[in-house]
Design a protein around this motif. Sequence first.
Motif, PDB file in Angstrom:
ATOM      1  N   PRO A 273       0.806  -1.232   0.000  1.00  0.00           N
ATOM      2  CA  PRO A 273       0.000   0.000   0.000  1.00  0.00           C
ATOM      3  C   PRO A 273       0.834   1.275   0.000  1.00  0.00           C
ATOM      4  O   PRO A 273       1.969   1.297   0.470  1.00  0.00           O
ATOM      5  CB  PRO A 273      -0.786  -0.119   1.310  1.00  0.00           C
ATOM      6  CG  PRO A 273       0.129  -0.889   2.206  1.00  0.00           C
ATOM      7  CD  PRO A 273       0.828  -1.871   1.305  1.00  0.00           C
ATOM      8  N   THR A 274       0.226   2.330  -0.523  1.00  0.00           N
ATOM      9  CA  THR A 274       0.827   3.663  -0.435  1.00  0.00           C
ATOM     10  C   THR A 274       0.548   4.221   0.963  1.00  0.00           C
ATOM     11  O   THR A 274      -0.288   3.683   1.703  1.00  0.00           O
ATOM     12  CB  THR A 274       0.203   4.611  -1.476  1.00  0.00           C
ATOM     13  OG1 THR A 274      -1.186   4.791  -1.146  1.00  0.00           O
ATOM     14  CG2 THR A 274       0.350   4.066  -2.890  1.00  0.00           C
ATOM     15  N   ASP A 275       1.203   5.307   1.295  1.00  0.00           N
ATOM     16  CA  ASP A 275       0.942   5.953   2.587  1.00  0.00           C
ATOM     17  C   ASP A 275      -0.518   6.381   2.697  1.00  0.00           C
ATOM     18  O   ASP A 275      -1.129   6.240   3.751  1.00  0.00           O
ATOM     19  CB  ASP A 275       1.855   7.166   2.794  1.00  0.00           C
ATOM     20  CG  ASP A 275       3.284   6.767   3.138  1.00  0.00           C
ATOM     21  OD1 ASP A 275       3.568   5.552   3.248  1.00  0.00           O
ATOM     22  OD2 ASP A 275       4.117   7.687   3.293  1.00  0.00           O
ATOM     23  N   ASP A 276      -1.082   6.890   1.617  1.00  0.00           N
ATOM     24  CA  ASP A 276      -2.492   7.306   1.638  1.00  0.00           C
ATOM     25  C   ASP A 276      -3.417   6.114   1.875  1.00  0.00           C
ATOM     26  O   ASP A 276      -4.412   6.231   2.593  1.00  0.00           O
ATOM     27  CB  ASP A 276      -2.878   8.036   0.348  1.00  0.00           C
ATOM     28  CG  ASP A 276      -2.314   9.445   0.281  1.00  0.00           C
ATOM     29  OD1 ASP A 276      -1.953   9.999   1.343  1.00  0.00           O
ATOM     30  OD2 ASP A 276      -2.232   9.996  -0.838  1.00  0.00           O
ATOM     31  N   GLU A 277      -3.105   4.963   1.277  1.00  0.00           N
ATOM     32  CA  GLU A 277      -3.922   3.768   1.489  1.00  0.00           C
ATOM     33  C   GLU A 277      -3.812   3.283   2.936  1.00  0.00           C
ATOM     34  O   GLU A 277      -4.807   2.873   3.541  1.00  0.00           O
ATOM     35  CB  GLU A 277      -3.508   2.659   0.512  1.00  0.00           C
ATOM     36  CG  GLU A 277      -3.917   2.966  -0.911  1.00  0.00           C
ATOM     37  CD  GLU A 277      -3.293   2.049  -1.940  1.00  0.00           C
ATOM     38  OE1 GLU A 277      -3.955   1.787  -2.963  1.00  0.00           O
ATOM     39  OE2 GLU A 277      -2.135   1.588  -1.742  1.00  0.00           O
ATOM     40  N   ILE A 278      -2.616   3.350   3.496  1.00  0.00           N
ATOM     41  CA  ILE A 278      -2.434   2.974   4.904  1.00  0.00           C
ATOM     42  C   ILE A 278      -3.257   3.898   5.790  1.00  0.00           C
ATOM     43  O   ILE A 278      -4.009   3.450   6.653  1.00  0.00           O
ATOM     44  CB  ILE A 278      -0.947   3.014   5.313  1.00  0.00           C
ATOM     45  CG1 ILE A 278      -0.143   1.942   4.562  1.00  0.00           C
ATOM     46  CG2 ILE A 278      -0.797   2.834   6.828  1.00  0.00           C
ATOM     47  CD1 ILE A 278       1.364   2.074   4.705  1.00  0.00           C
ATOM     48  N   LYS A 279      -3.130   5.194   5.568  1.00  0.00           N
ATOM     49  CA  LYS A 279      -3.872   6.169   6.367  1.00  0.00           C
ATOM     50  C   LYS A 279      -5.378   5.964   6.238  1.00  0.00           C
ATOM     51  O   LYS A 279      -6.107   6.100   7.220  1.00  0.00           O
ATOM     52  CB  LYS A 279      -3.495   7.590   5.958  1.00  0.00           C
ATOM     53  CG  LYS A 279      -2.103   7.986   6.398  1.00  0.00           C
ATOM     54  CD  LYS A 279      -1.744   9.369   5.891  1.00  0.00           C
ATOM     55  CE  LYS A 279      -0.329   9.752   6.264  1.00  0.00           C
ATOM     56  NZ  LYS A 279       0.048  11.074   5.741  1.00  0.00           N
ATOM     57  N   SER A 280      -5.834   5.615   5.054  1.00  0.00           N
ATOM     58  CA  SER A 280      -7.260   5.384   4.840  1.00  0.00           C
ATOM     59  C   SER A 280      -7.749   4.191   5.666  1.00  0.00           C
ATOM     60  O   SER A 280      -8.801   4.266   6.294  1.00  0.00           O
ATOM     61  CB  SER A 280      -7.522   5.154   3.348  1.00  0.00           C
ATOM     62  OG  SER A 280      -8.870   4.825   3.134  1.00  0.00           O
ATOM     63  N   PHE A 281      -6.985   3.092   5.677  1.00  0.00           N
ATOM     64  CA  PHE A 281      -7.384   1.916   6.446  1.00  0.00           C
ATOM     65  C   PHE A 281      -7.335   2.172   7.947  1.00  0.00           C
ATOM     66  O   PHE A 281      -8.119   1.608   8.696  1.00  0.00           O
ATOM     67  CB  PHE A 281      -6.495   0.718   6.095  1.00  0.00           C
ATOM     68  CG  PHE A 281      -7.132  -0.243   5.139  1.00  0.00           C
ATOM     69  CD1 PHE A 281      -7.708  -1.420   5.581  1.00  0.00           C
ATOM     70  CD2 PHE A 281      -7.167   0.040   3.786  1.00  0.00           C
ATOM     71  CE1 PHE A 281      -8.305  -2.302   4.707  1.00  0.00           C
ATOM     72  CE2 PHE A 281      -7.751  -0.829   2.893  1.00  0.00           C
ATOM     73  CZ  PHE A 281      -8.324  -2.011   3.357  1.00  0.00           C
ATOM     74  N   LEU A 282      -6.402   3.009   8.381  1.00  0.00           N
ATOM     75  CA  LEU A 282      -6.238   3.241   9.814  1.00  0.00           C
ATOM     76  C   LEU A 282      -7.038   4.435  10.316  1.00  0.00           C
ATOM     77  O   LEU A 282      -7.067   4.696  11.523  1.00  0.00           O
ATOM     78  CB  LEU A 282      -4.759   3.434  10.149  1.00  0.00           C
ATOM     79  CG  LEU A 282      -3.825   2.283   9.773  1.00  0.00           C
ATOM     80  CD1 LEU A 282      -2.403   2.596  10.224  1.00  0.00           C
ATOM     81  CD2 LEU A 282      -4.298   0.968  10.361  1.00  0.00           C
ATOM     82  N   ALA A 283      -7.733   5.132   9.426  1.00  0.00           N
ATOM     83  CA  ALA A 283      -8.433   6.368   9.787  1.00  0.00           C
ATOM     84  C   ALA A 283      -9.474   6.188  10.881  1.00  0.00           C
ATOM     85  O   ALA A 283      -9.707   7.092  11.665  1.00  0.00           O
ATOM     86  CB  ALA A 283      -9.084   6.977   8.552  1.00  0.00           C
ATOM     87  N   GLY A 284     -10.095   5.044  10.966  1.00  0.00           N
ATOM     88  CA  GLY A 284     -11.140   4.838  11.964  1.00  0.00           C
ATOM     89  C   GLY A 284     -10.644   4.404  13.321  1.00  0.00           C
ATOM     90  O   GLY A 284     -11.439   4.111  14.206  1.00  0.00           O
TER      91      GLY A 284
END
Length: 158
Positions: free
Chosen positions: A116-127
């Motif tokens: 994953p990209t950093d943005d994809e990681i952040k998206s999954f961990l956002a909640g």
Amino acid sequence: MKITLTLNSRTITADVQPDTLLIDFVRNHGCSSVKRGCETANCGLCTVLMDDMPVLSCSVLAARADGHVIQTLEGLQNEAEEFIGFIADQGADQCGFCNPGFVMNTIALLREIPDPTDDEIKSFLAGNLCRCSGYEGQLRGIRAYLESRSNKQNSEDI
């Protein structure tokens, strides 16, 4: 009402009340990694995988899990071991209360998107709510794990 589900590779049949939440069901069946936090589906502490997708168990009725596969951290220790040390090395587990939710979402992320990209990681961990670390430690830890995995794979290819 009687439900049957698979919890961490064990088939369980149980009687539940119609208003029993999945968080209460899994905790009553020995899965103490599933934490009770906000109880409003905002913090991610109660994350479990239902059919490999992360769900907030505080907002899912146990009856909705009937016929499904539920996984908690107790059933994913081997998979979690691979990267949890990288998160700890970054100081991202100060109090540790949010770790199970982060681990569950990271497992789901890496199953769906192996690089994953950093943005994809952040998206999954956002909640996932973390009051200690500011999330950057988790991101650095996951990045370090992915880099280590890539380096290991490259050295095996040589």
